[in-house]
Structures are given as C-alpha cells and as structure tokens.
Design an enzyme around this catalytic site. Structure first.
Site, PDB file in Angstrom:
ATOM      1  N   ARG A  83      -8.022   1.609 -21.298  1.00 46.80           N
ATOM      2  CA  ARG A  83      -7.214   1.234 -22.463  1.00 46.80           C
ATOM      3  C   ARG A  83      -5.727   1.188 -22.132  1.00 46.80           C
ATOM      4  O   ARG A  83      -4.943   0.624 -22.876  1.00 46.80           O
ATOM      5  CB  ARG A  83      -7.485   2.221 -23.603  1.00 46.80           C
ATOM      6  CG  ARG A  83      -8.906   2.121 -24.149  1.00 46.80           C
ATOM      7  CD  ARG A  83      -9.146   3.143 -25.251  1.00 46.80           C
ATOM      8  NE  ARG A  83     -10.489   3.087 -25.774  1.00 46.80           N
ATOM      9  CZ  ARG A  83     -11.514   3.791 -25.296  1.00 46.80           C
ATOM     10  NH1 ARG A  83     -11.351   4.594 -24.271  1.00 46.80           N
ATOM     11  NH2 ARG A  83     -12.708   3.697 -25.849  1.00 46.80           N
ATOM     12  N   ASP A 143     -14.789   8.675 -31.616  1.00 44.68           N
ATOM     13  CA  ASP A 143     -15.363   9.339 -30.437  1.00 44.68           C
ATOM     14  C   ASP A 143     -16.319  10.463 -30.862  1.00 44.68           C
ATOM     15  O   ASP A 143     -17.359  10.680 -30.229  1.00 44.68           O
ATOM     16  CB  ASP A 143     -14.247   9.896 -29.541  1.00 44.68           C
ATOM     17  CG  ASP A 143     -13.364   8.777 -28.993  1.00 44.68           C
ATOM     18  OD1 ASP A 143     -13.903   7.686 -28.716  1.00 44.68           O
ATOM     19  OD2 ASP A 143     -12.140   8.986 -28.866  1.00 44.68           O
ATOM     20  N   HIS A 171      -7.954   9.283 -26.394  1.00 47.93           N
ATOM     21  CA  HIS A 171      -8.979   8.273 -26.662  1.00 47.93           C
ATOM     22  C   HIS A 171      -9.117   7.425 -25.400  1.00 47.93           C
ATOM     23  O   HIS A 171      -8.761   6.250 -25.377  1.00 47.93           O
ATOM     24  CB  HIS A 171      -8.565   7.422 -27.863  1.00 47.93           C
ATOM     25  CG  HIS A 171      -9.540   6.316 -28.176  1.00 47.93           C
ATOM     26  ND1 HIS A 171     -10.870   6.523 -28.385  1.00 47.93           N
ATOM     27  CD2 HIS A 171      -9.341   4.971 -28.316  1.00 47.93           C
ATOM     28  CE1 HIS A 171     -11.469   5.368 -28.636  1.00 47.93           C
ATOM     29  NE2 HIS A 171     -10.567   4.405 -28.587  1.00 47.93           N
TER      30      HIS A 171
END
Ligand SMILES: NC(=O)c1ccc[n+]([C@@H]2O[C@H](COP(=O)([O-])OP(=O)(O)OC[C@H]3O[C@@H](n4cnc5c(N)ncnc54)[C@H](O)[C@@H]3O)[C@@H](O)[C@H]2O)c1
Length: 308
Positions: A83, A143, A171
């Site tokens: 990410r 999550d 995350h």
C-alpha cells in the site's frame, strides 16, 4: 450532511449505503465531475421514498461546506506490491484535499480511507490543521473482520461464533492480529491454536487484499460497510466502539503516530482511545508496526516539504 471526496468504487459504494438508508444529505466530489454527477443520479433512485435527503455530484469543493462528516476516498491509482508504493503521490493529493477541508469545513469529522491509510490519516490532520479528535482512518475494523473470517474458516464455524477478533497497528504488512483477545464462543482461541496455526492465520489476514486481487480489483463492499457503520454512529450520535487509525499521544506507549487501535466514537469524533491488555509479544509487534508507519510519515513529510 455527508461529503464523500473521491466517488470511485469505494466512495460510490459508501454513498450507496448512506443513500439507500436515507441517512442524510450527501455531496459526492470527484476530480472527474461527470463521474460524481453520474453516481449521484444513479443513487438518487435508491433513496427511500419517504426520505427528504438530497444527493448531488460535483467537482466543486466549496460544496462540502456544512459537512458534518467527510469521507476521503480519492486516490491517484492502485498500489501494486504494497500500500506504500504510491505513498508519495497520494501525499500530494491528500495535502491538497486537507487544505480544501480546512478552507470549507474545518470542524467536520474526517474519515480517511485512501491508502496507505495510517500515513494519510496523519497527513490530513497535520496538513489541514484539523483536530486529532476529528480525524480517523478506516481500516483496522476491516482487518479485524478479516481475522474473524479466517478464524471462523479455521474452526469451521460461522463468523457469529468468533468474538473480540481485533487487529491493531498498520493497515499493511506489519498489522498485529491480537490472538490473546479472540474467542471461539467462550474459549480463548489461544487455547486452541498452536504457533504455526497463528502464524498461518496472521499471514492470511495480512495478505487478504492480495487474495482478493486474484478475483477482483480490491475491497469495495467490505471497506464501504465498515466506513458506513462509523458514519451512522456519527450522524445518529450513537456511541460506537470500533478499531480505527487515530493519533496516539502516549497510549500503548506510543506517540505521534496514527495507527489502528480500539476507540469509542460519537458525533463528537473520537471520544476515547481504549487500551486493551496485550501480551509481551503483541506489544513488541505493535511497537515495530508503529516504527514502520513513523518512517513512512517522515518520508512523506520530507517529500511534501521539497514540493511545496
Ligand atoms: N482503508 C482501507 O481499508 C481501504 C480498502 C479499500 C480501498 N482503499 C483505498 O481507497 C482508495 C480508493 O479506492 P477505489 O477503489 O475507490 O479507487 P478508485 O480509483 O475507484 O477511486 C478513486 C477516485 O478518486 C478520484 N480522485 C482522484 N483525485 C481526486 C481529487 N483530487 N479530488 C476528488 N476526487 C479525486 C478519481 O477520479 C477516482 O474516481 C484507494 O487509495 C484504495 O487503496 C482503502
């Protein structure tokens, strides 16, 4: 009023959930104005017939004035390996959006969805000079839902039989599934799992997005519902306990970093950061995760400084 900045896949799914429940007036803002107008036109037909809410699409940021809640889902594109791989470009985008929020709706509650979400949550509040109680990143509830899913698969039970599945931290690859809290019925899952099984489930949860990508692009409905639940609590002023990325100020022994932790929210934003007991190993993993996010924040800030 709810404003959604970035009416792509996630933004329009959030708008659909809010619109189909007649939750509140909605403004969809997109760089591509036609896309925002089109989504608003489509969702208009899903609004309950007894609702007085309005929904409009625009490219004009001044329309977010009077927002109670702003959801940021704007993105320059899709990450590939991690990410963080488009973090610097996303930082520029988020700085620009932060300044627009500061100009038009500085006291709105801001829900950040854009990835890498922990870094973007930090940047939007610093660059927009928004109060830390007013800004949170949505991801660790997703999550946590993924941990619940994999635990239910592992034990061959419905998700309803898994309780207190929490995932804290980043995350991304360093997220921390808190096995010491999760239960199957009343039984701690730690009594039922060995080290190898925990490690396998951890890897599955961390790589959920990669598995999803084998079948479809990325999470849309999962993240949209997790975001919607938080919007509902804020708009309807209900107290809601959820895991979200917030600015830590000593909690969990950590400072000046945004990461996923349990919080209580209301219409006033983050009213409490809740500290749950962790094992020594979980604490260590959380510290490591915080260190990774802090390095990324420093890199993004350095980049922004050089491109003012
Ligand atoms: N937090 C999470 O758990 C989670 C889960 C899924 C997706 N995401 C992230 O959410 C973001 C959006 O995902 P998506 O699938 O909807 O992407 P998408 O590409 O479908 O949508 C992004 C939209 O943002 C718009 N946009 C770009 N710059 C803009 C600007 N300056 N102002 C307004 N709009 C702008 C684009 O035109 C596009 O329509 C991504 O960063 C993705 O990684 C986060």
């Amino acid at each position: 009023m709810i404003s959604i900045i970035g009416s792509g896949q996630v933004g329009s799914a959030v708008a659909f959930l809010c619109g189909s429940e007649g939750l509140d007036d909605i403004v969809l803002v997109n760089r591509d104005e036609k896309k925002a107008i089109g989504e608003a036109l489509d969702i208009s037909n899903a609004v309950p017939s007894n609702s007085t809410m309005s929904i409009k699409g625009t490219g004009d940021y001044s329309q977010i004035i009077n927002s109670d809640v702003i959801i940021v889902t704007a993105s320059i594109g899709t990450h590939q390996a991690s990410r963080s791989d488009i973090m610097l470009d996303q930082s520029m985008l988020i700085r620009d959006i932060a300044r627009k929020i500061q100009t038009f709706a500085p006291s709105a509650k801001v829900l950040m969805v854009t990835n890498p979400v922990d870094v973007m949550t930090y940047l939007v509040q610093k660059e927009g000079k928004l109060g830390s109680k007013n800004v949170l990143g949505v991801a660790s509830s997703l999550d946590s839902a993924r941990l619940r899913y994999y635990l239910s698969k592992h034990f061959g039970v419905s998700q309803a039989q898994i309780h207190d599945a929490l995932v804290l931290g980043e995350h991304d690859d360093s997220m921390v599934p808190v096995f010491s809290h999760a239960k199957l019925g009343n039984t701690p899952v730690n009594d039922l799992l060995n080290e190898k099984q925990r490690s396998h489930i951890t890897s599955d949860v961390r790589n959920y997005w990669k598995s999803l990508r084998n079948y479809k692009g990325s999470s849309v409905f999962g993240i949209a519902k997790n975001t919607y639940d938080i919007i509902c609590a804020m708009i309807q002023n209900k107290s809601f306990d959820v895991c979200a990325s917030v600015l830590l100020d000593g909690q969990y022994g950590l400072d000046d970093v945004c990461m996923g932790v349990p919080v209580t929210i209301t219409k006033d934003g983050i009213v409490q950061i809740n500290e749950v007991a962790l094992t020594g190993e979980e604490k260590q993993q959380l510290q490591k995760s915080a260190g990774i996010i802090q390095k990324n924040i420093a890199r993004a800030q350095e980049f922004l400084k050089s491109s003012r």
